[in-house]
Design a protein around this motif. Sequence first.
Motif, PDB file in Angstrom:
ATOM      1  N   LEU A   1      -4.104  -8.766  -1.681  1.00  0.00           N
ATOM      2  CA  LEU A   1      -4.829  -7.899  -0.748  1.00  0.00           C
ATOM      3  C   LEU A   1      -6.273  -8.344  -0.572  1.00  0.00           C
ATOM      4  O   LEU A   1      -6.858  -8.160   0.506  1.00  0.00           O
ATOM      5  CB  LEU A   1      -4.764  -6.452  -1.239  1.00  0.00           C
ATOM      6  CG  LEU A   1      -3.368  -5.807  -1.214  1.00  0.00           C
ATOM      7  CD1 LEU A   1      -3.394  -4.454  -1.907  1.00  0.00           C
ATOM      8  CD2 LEU A   1      -2.846  -5.665   0.205  1.00  0.00           C
ATOM      9  N   GLU A   2      -6.843  -8.940  -1.600  1.00  0.00           N
ATOM     10  CA  GLU A   2      -8.233  -9.432  -1.520  1.00  0.00           C
ATOM     11  C   GLU A   2      -8.320 -10.869  -1.030  1.00  0.00           C
ATOM     12  O   GLU A   2      -9.418 -11.439  -0.952  1.00  0.00           O
ATOM     13  CB  GLU A   2      -8.896  -9.308  -2.898  1.00  0.00           C
ATOM     14  CG  GLU A   2      -9.081  -7.870  -3.348  1.00  0.00           C
ATOM     15  CD  GLU A   2      -9.704  -7.754  -4.739  1.00  0.00           C
ATOM     16  OE1 GLU A   2      -9.862  -8.798  -5.425  1.00  0.00           O
ATOM     17  OE2 GLU A   2     -10.030  -6.616  -5.133  1.00  0.00           O
TER      18      GLU A   2
ATOM     19  N   ARG B   1      -0.074  -5.959 -10.910  1.00  0.00           N
ATOM     20  CA  ARG B   1      -1.322  -5.353 -10.420  1.00  0.00           C
ATOM     21  C   ARG B   1      -2.322  -6.439 -10.040  1.00  0.00           C
ATOM     22  O   ARG B   1      -2.981  -6.359  -8.998  1.00  0.00           O
ATOM     23  CB  ARG B   1      -1.909  -4.413 -11.472  1.00  0.00           C
ATOM     24  CG  ARG B   1      -1.161  -3.101 -11.605  1.00  0.00           C
ATOM     25  CD  ARG B   1      -1.954  -2.077 -12.399  1.00  0.00           C
ATOM     26  NE  ARG B   1      -2.154  -2.477 -13.788  1.00  0.00           N
ATOM     27  CZ  ARG B   1      -1.285  -2.246 -14.768  1.00  0.00           C
ATOM     28  NH1 ARG B   1      -0.129  -1.640 -14.493  1.00  0.00           N
ATOM     29  NH2 ARG B   1      -1.548  -2.619 -16.003  1.00  0.00           N
ATOM     30  N   GLU B   2      -2.434  -7.460 -10.892  1.00  0.00           N
ATOM     31  CA  GLU B   2      -3.332  -8.566 -10.578  1.00  0.00           C
ATOM     32  C   GLU B   2      -2.852  -9.331  -9.348  1.00  0.00           C
ATOM     33  O   GLU B   2      -3.647  -9.669  -8.462  1.00  0.00           O
ATOM     34  CB  GLU B   2      -3.430  -9.505 -11.779  1.00  0.00           C
ATOM     35  CG  GLU B   2      -4.025 -10.880 -11.488  1.00  0.00           C
ATOM     36  CD  GLU B   2      -5.447 -10.860 -10.945  1.00  0.00           C
ATOM     37  OE1 GLU B   2      -5.894 -11.904 -10.436  1.00  0.00           O
ATOM     38  OE2 GLU B   2      -6.121  -9.806 -11.013  1.00  0.00           O
TER      39      GLU B   2
ATOM     40  N   ARG C   1       0.818  -1.218   0.000  1.00  0.00           N
ATOM     41  CA  ARG C   1       0.000   0.000   0.000  1.00  0.00           C
ATOM     42  C   ARG C   1       0.854   1.271   0.000  1.00  0.00           C
ATOM     43  O   ARG C   1       0.392   2.326  -0.451  1.00  0.00           O
ATOM     44  CB  ARG C   1      -0.936   0.005   1.216  1.00  0.00           C
ATOM     45  CG  ARG C   1      -2.041  -1.054   1.148  1.00  0.00           C
ATOM     46  CD  ARG C   1      -2.995  -0.927   2.321  1.00  0.00           C
ATOM     47  NE  ARG C   1      -4.163  -1.787   2.167  1.00  0.00           N
ATOM     48  CZ  ARG C   1      -4.205  -3.056   2.555  1.00  0.00           C
ATOM     49  NH1 ARG C   1      -3.138  -3.610   3.120  1.00  0.00           N
ATOM     50  NH2 ARG C   1      -5.304  -3.779   2.380  1.00  0.00           N
TER      51      ARG C   1
ATOM     52  N   MET D   1      -0.898  -8.370  -6.814  1.00  0.00           N
ATOM     53  CA  MET D   1      -1.017  -7.609  -5.572  1.00  0.00           C
ATOM     54  C   MET D   1      -2.478  -7.421  -5.169  1.00  0.00           C
ATOM     55  O   MET D   1      -2.811  -7.490  -3.985  1.00  0.00           O
ATOM     56  CB  MET D   1      -0.301  -6.263  -5.722  1.00  0.00           C
ATOM     57  CG  MET D   1       1.217  -6.407  -5.759  1.00  0.00           C
ATOM     58  SD  MET D   1       2.124  -4.839  -5.751  1.00  0.00           S
ATOM     59  CE  MET D   1       1.948  -4.357  -7.462  1.00  0.00           C
ATOM     60  N   THR D   2      -3.347  -7.218  -6.165  1.00  0.00           N
ATOM     61  CA  THR D   2      -4.766  -7.104  -5.859  1.00  0.00           C
ATOM     62  C   THR D   2      -5.298  -8.412  -5.282  1.00  0.00           C
ATOM     63  O   THR D   2      -6.050  -8.419  -4.293  1.00  0.00           O
ATOM     64  CB  THR D   2      -5.561  -6.722  -7.116  1.00  0.00           C
ATOM     65  OG1 THR D   2      -5.090  -5.471  -7.613  1.00  0.00           O
ATOM     66  CG2 THR D   2      -7.042  -6.615  -6.812  1.00  0.00           C
ATOM     67  N   ALA D   3      -4.893  -9.516  -5.895  1.00  0.00           N
ATOM     68  CA  ALA D   3      -5.329 -10.825  -5.398  1.00  0.00           C
ATOM     69  C   ALA D   3      -4.842 -11.059  -3.979  1.00  0.00           C
ATOM     70  O   ALA D   3      -5.579 -11.564  -3.119  1.00  0.00           O
ATOM     71  CB  ALA D   3      -4.829 -11.931  -6.323  1.00  0.00           C
TER      72      ALA D   3
END
Length: 244
Positions: free
Chosen positions: A235-236, A228-229, A66, A231-233
């Motif tokens: 965090l989610e 991006r995918e 983040r 890191m998003t995965a």
Amino acid sequence: MTLVGRTRERGIETLSLDSPATRNALSAPLVAELADALTECAKDTDVRAIVLTHTGNTFCAGADLRNPPPPDALVSLLRQIVEVPKPVVARVTGHVRAGGLGLLAACDIAAASGQATFAFTEVRIGVAPAVISLPLLPRTDPRALARYYLTGERFDAPEAARIGLLTTAGEDVDESLAPILDGLRRSAPEALAETKRLLTARVLETFDRDAADLTALSARLFASAQAREGMTAFLERRDPAWLV
């Protein structure tokens, strides 16, 4: 808010990564504060050696996704640990991931307890252990690095010692460190500085040769669609799209 705690006992300055809420992830502020503390220790003639440790159950979870530091700031911090004219000793009683392994490799001596675990998790979020390779590649077994870099597998403290990431591993890390810190206290400061210079020459050659290229690689990968995918995965708390 202080992110790096500081205490001193008989010439040993202890710097504690103190952001347990983020698992001591390498945020831009934490990296800057640790760099400032190292600079002050380098100038202080009363500091014989530096212990780098942590609060909470994680030594360092890697980059703070983040609020990550710029790649060149992390390069600068790793080089500072290698170059500071005092021995730097890592004391680990918890988990170490990704960029945290770069901190360990930059230290002159590293000790961990049986509770510690390790993993190069970069590939699992779509990046590579680029910048941290500067201290890791000259000091760690290349076959082992090939396995753990490419798979992101977790491994334990005895394995970390076997491959050269740690100096020593034992159930009681302070018991392991006691003779090491005693030896550092008994050593002449100028002799310690010059001996460290001998030991780190090869590592610094790697920084001089490869830092610019690896910094550029890190920046490119972190800006990629796969990162991006990934890191998003992460965090989610879901699987990334590429999982088969």
